[in-house]
Design a protein around this motif. Structure first.
Motif, mmCIF file in Angstrom:
data_model
loop_
_atom_site.group_PDB
_atom_site.id
_atom_site.type_symbol
_atom_site.label_atom_id
_atom_site.label_comp_id
_atom_site.label_asym_id
_atom_site.label_seq_id
_atom_site.Cartn_x
_atom_site.Cartn_y
_atom_site.Cartn_z
ATOM 1 N N VAL A 169 0.876 -1.172 0.068
ATOM 2 C CA VAL A 169 -0.098 -0.001 0.109
ATOM 3 C C VAL A 169 0.795 1.399 0.037
ATOM 4 O O VAL A 169 0.525 2.211 -0.457
ATOM 5 N N ALA A 170 1.837 1.199 0.427
ATOM 6 C CA ALA A 170 3.078 2.375 0.395
ATOM 7 C C ALA A 170 3.298 2.611 -0.928
ATOM 8 O O ALA A 170 3.292 3.921 -1.524
ATOM 9 N N THR A 171 3.826 1.399 -1.723
ATOM 10 C CA THR A 171 4.099 1.355 -3.054
ATOM 11 C C THR A 171 3.162 2.239 -3.898
ATOM 12 O O THR A 171 3.129 2.942 -4.833
ATOM 13 N N MET A 172 1.812 1.580 -3.666
ATOM 14 C CA MET A 172 0.608 2.114 -4.500
ATOM 15 C C MET A 172 0.444 3.738 -4.183
ATOM 16 O O MET A 172 0.294 4.048 -5.387
ATOM 17 N N ALA A 173 0.607 4.111 -3.243
ATOM 18 C CA ALA A 173 0.675 5.782 -3.058
ATOM 19 C C ALA A 173 1.494 6.359 -3.725
ATOM 20 O O ALA A 173 1.258 7.384 -4.251
ATOM 21 N N VAL A 174 2.855 5.722 -3.888
ATOM 22 C CA VAL A 174 3.584 6.379 -4.746
ATOM 23 C C VAL A 174 3.433 6.518 -6.329
ATOM 24 O O VAL A 174 3.725 7.425 -6.886
ATOM 25 N N CYS A 175 2.959 5.357 -6.520
ATOM 26 C CA CYS A 175 2.368 5.173 -7.915
ATOM 27 C C CYS A 175 1.349 6.110 -8.355
ATOM 28 O O CYS A 175 1.324 6.591 -9.433
ATOM 29 N N ILE A 185 -4.791 15.463 -7.933
ATOM 30 C CA ILE A 185 -5.059 14.616 -6.799
ATOM 31 C C ILE A 185 -3.517 14.167 -6.455
ATOM 32 O O ILE A 185 -2.936 13.449 -7.349
ATOM 33 N N ARG A 186 -3.258 14.358 -5.190
ATOM 34 C CA ARG A 186 -2.035 13.760 -4.470
ATOM 35 C C ARG A 186 -2.373 12.539 -3.703
ATOM 36 O O ARG A 186 -3.571 12.031 -3.550
ATOM 37 N N ALA A 187 -1.299 11.937 -3.612
ATOM 38 C CA ALA A 187 -1.372 10.856 -2.743
ATOM 39 C C ALA A 187 -0.122 10.406 -2.106
ATOM 40 O O ALA A 187 0.968 10.832 -2.403
ATOM 41 N N ALA A 188 -0.256 9.850 -0.858
ATOM 42 C CA ALA A 188 0.931 9.716 0.324
ATOM 43 C C ALA A 188 0.437 8.452 0.780
ATOM 44 O O ALA A 188 -0.632 7.922 0.862
#
Length: 252
Positions: A169-175, A185-188
């Motif tokens: 889920v951490a990697t998905m946020a970066v993607c 849209i930001r993601a973190a």
């Protein structure tokens, strides 16, 4: 992002971190879409948000069900008109060693034990993130998606399934930050250390004490401290594509 009258969806909102995040954001003037499978927990969180004069609506959803997730996010738009944020907080623990061999007896982590954690923590995060982003784009709403990871994403003994899910889920946020930035849209992600919640209560006392000894501040985190981190990410328009570690200096 100005949180006043912004609409924020929170999964796993019926207890623990999700409930504290909802209360914290309600105090800041946000409107809440509360998502969980636990009816009683949802009602409790809703009541606490409404005591703060915040609009808070509940949605009973199994985040592993594509049909239920799609329907829920469409309903959120019908109810609020737009969506500005999602905190992907729903998660489960099913700890165990990959293989345990003792006194001639061999036991294994079951496929069901592995899949349960991956389905809720990874598939649920994927589905909710996808549908939140879709509705943000369709309604022309700039927004933020926050995935709740864990310090365990670096790998922790007895947590093959959980560690793998939290790394994912951490990697998905970066993607997503790289893919969705063009739509505003930001993601973190936030990677908490061991926090005093119902989920942490599932750990054995000796495991909790061992983990505490690894934390430089020598204590467990408070749910309010993780909620504060989520509020920071939502409000800081230049924060995206990163994993914020809130772990008291703990390193796996």
């Amino acid at each position: 992002m100005d949180l006043k009258q912004s609409v924020i969806a929170i999964t796993g909102a019926g207890q623990g971190l999700g409930q504290m995040m909802a209360i914290t954001l309600a105090q800041a003037g946000a409107e809440l879409a509360l998502i969980d499978v636990n009816d009683d927990g949802l009602v409790d969180t809703q009541a606490q948000c409404q005591m703060l004069s915040a609009k808070a609506l509940t949605y009973k959803v199994d985040v592993t069900s594509e049909t239920e997730v799609v329907q829920a996010f469409r309903q959120i738009i019908d109810d609020f008109g737009h969506l500005n944020g999602l905190v992907n907080n729903a998660g489960v623990l099913r700890d165990g060693l990959l293989i345990k061999y003792k006194d001639g007896e061999l036991s294994k982590m079951s496929l069901e034990q592995f899949n349960t954690v991956m389905n809720v923590n990874v598939t649920g995060t994927f589905l909710c993130g996808r549908e939140a982003a879709s509705q943000m784009i369709l309604t022309g709403s700039k927004g933020v998606i926050i995935n709740i990871s864990s310090v365990a994403r670096a790998g922790n003994m007895g947590q093959s399934n959980y560690s793998a899910s939290k790394a994912a889920v951490a990697t998905m946020a970066v993607c997503w930050a790289k893919e969705l930035g063009r739509y505003g849209i930001r993601a973190a992600a936030i990677a908490p250390g061991i926090v005093q919640t119902a989920m942490a209560d599932q750990l054995k006392p000796e495991a909790i004490e061992r983990l505490k000894q690894m934390v430089p501040v020598a204590r467990m985190g408070e749910a309010s401290e993780i909620a504060h981190a989520a509020k920071f990410i939502l409000e800081n328009d230049y924060y995206t594509g990163r994993v914020l570690e809130v772990d008291g200096g703990m390193r796996m």
